[in-house]
Design a protein around this motif. Structure first.
Motif, short mmCIF file in Angstrom:
data_model
loop_
_atom_site.label_atom_id
_atom_site.label_comp_id
_atom_site.label_asym_id
_atom_site.label_seq_id
_atom_site.Cartn_x
_atom_site.Cartn_y
_atom_site.Cartn_z
N ARG A 278 0.84 -1.20 0.00
CA ARG A 278 0.00 0.00 0.00
C ARG A 278 0.87 1.25 0.00
O ARG A 278 2.05 1.21 0.38
N ILE A 279 0.27 2.33 -0.41
CA ILE A 279 0.93 3.63 -0.41
C ILE A 279 0.96 4.19 1.00
O ILE A 279 0.14 3.81 1.85
N HIS A 280 1.92 5.09 1.27
CA HIS A 280 2.10 5.63 2.62
C HIS A 280 2.12 7.16 2.61
O HIS A 280 2.47 7.77 1.59
N PRO A 281 1.78 7.78 3.74
CA PRO A 281 1.85 9.24 3.83
C PRO A 281 3.25 9.75 3.53
O PRO A 281 4.25 9.08 3.81
N VAL A 282 3.32 10.97 3.01
CA VAL A 282 4.62 11.56 2.69
C VAL A 282 5.40 11.86 3.97
O VAL A 282 4.82 12.05 5.05
N GLY A 283 6.70 11.88 3.84
CA GLY A 283 7.56 12.35 4.91
C GLY A 283 7.83 11.41 6.05
O GLY A 283 8.34 11.83 7.09
N ARG A 284 7.55 10.11 5.89
CA ARG A 284 7.77 9.16 6.98
C ARG A 284 9.15 8.49 6.92
O ARG A 284 9.51 7.76 7.83
N LYS A 285 9.87 8.71 5.85
CA LYS A 285 11.20 8.11 5.69
C LYS A 285 12.28 9.19 5.76
O LYS A 285 11.98 10.39 5.78
N GLN A 286 13.52 8.77 5.81
CA GLN A 286 14.62 9.72 5.97
C GLN A 286 14.86 10.52 4.70
O GLN A 286 14.75 10.00 3.59
N TRP B 94 5.61 2.05 -4.47
CA TRP B 94 5.37 1.18 -3.31
C TRP B 94 5.24 -0.29 -3.69
O TRP B 94 5.45 -1.16 -2.85
N SER B 95 4.91 -0.60 -4.94
CA SER B 95 4.74 -2.00 -5.34
C SER B 95 5.94 -2.55 -6.10
O SER B 95 5.90 -3.69 -6.56
N ASP B 96 7.00 -1.74 -6.23
CA ASP B 96 8.16 -2.16 -7.02
C ASP B 96 9.20 -2.90 -6.19
O ASP B 96 9.36 -2.64 -4.99
#
Length: 224
Positions: free
Chosen positions: A145-153, A190-192
């Motif tokens: 699934r897709i995720h909210p922006v800005g949750r990764k570094q 997100w699915s790659d």
């Protein structure tokens, strides 16, 4: 992290980037002028505020907008420019399948693929600007699934989600002699699988194509 991408345009310094295409075995170097790029992909809330539309399959204000074509993306750039009192960057002629870019305009636009890769790398030379699980949502950690922006570094220049989550439309034609009007996509989604989420990976699609792992981010030239 409370993030509003409308107020987050990150300075990207000038530089030089070497691009390559695996299909043709061609490499080329591009000079990149300084610009400002949205720290995150355009969110659903931002897209809806500007266009009044909700095209995405998954719903959430802070999710990247997806299900948007290249034409949708350049249309958003022009609408955003007008709202901000800026000169739109594009003259759109969808009926003829073409668009013109006014490089003197101070409005919002899509990055070129050279600008995108230069910004993604942020001075690094490897396939990614950090450990994949730390910087990107991809098949191995997204939970499909897709995720909210800005949750990764972020990368060294403060840009987030450059890899994974959604592919980004770029301005450029992919290879007009072979693929006609197809435009460049960058960054992986997100699915790659992990091999698609690398700074150098190029993908292509027809400018009318819409799918649930393709979005975009915006830039402004430094003179804007």
């Amino acid at each position: 992290m409370g993030v509003d991408s409308r107020n987050m345009m990150v300075a990207v310094p000038a530089g030089r980037v070497r691009l390559s295409d695996r299909r043709t075995q061609r490499s080329w170097t591009a000079e990149v002028a300084p610009l400002r790029m949205s720290a995150y992909p355009v969110t659903q809330a931002w897209y809806a505020e500007v266009t009044g539309e909700h095209p995405s399959t998954a719903r959430g204000d802070r999710l990247p907008v997806e299900g948007v074509s290249w034409w949708d993306a350049v249309g958003f750039c022009n609408a955003l420019s007008r709202r901000a009192g800026l000169t739109p960057a594009y003259e759109l002629r969808p009926g003829s399948g073409t668009a013109d870019w006014d490089t003197t305009a101070d409005g919002y636009r899509l990055p070129t693929e050279a600008e995108w890769e230069h910004a993604c790398r942020a001075g690094t030379t490897g396939p990614r600007y950090g450990s994949l699980d730390d910087i990107a949502w991809y098949r191995g950690n997204s939970g499909d699934r897709i995720h909210p922006v800005g949750r990764k570094q972020p990368n060294a220049w403060g840009l987030l989600d450059m890899l994974g989550n959604t592919w980004d439309w770029c301005w450029d034609f992919y290879d007009p002699e072979v693929y006609g009007t197809y435009r460049v996509l960058r960054g992986g989604g997100w699915s790659d699988e992990h091999w698609s989420c690398r700074a150098s990976v190029r993908r292509r699609s027809h400018p009318t194509f819409r799918i649930d792992d393709v979005g975009f981010r915006v830039v402004r030239s430094a003179h804007g």
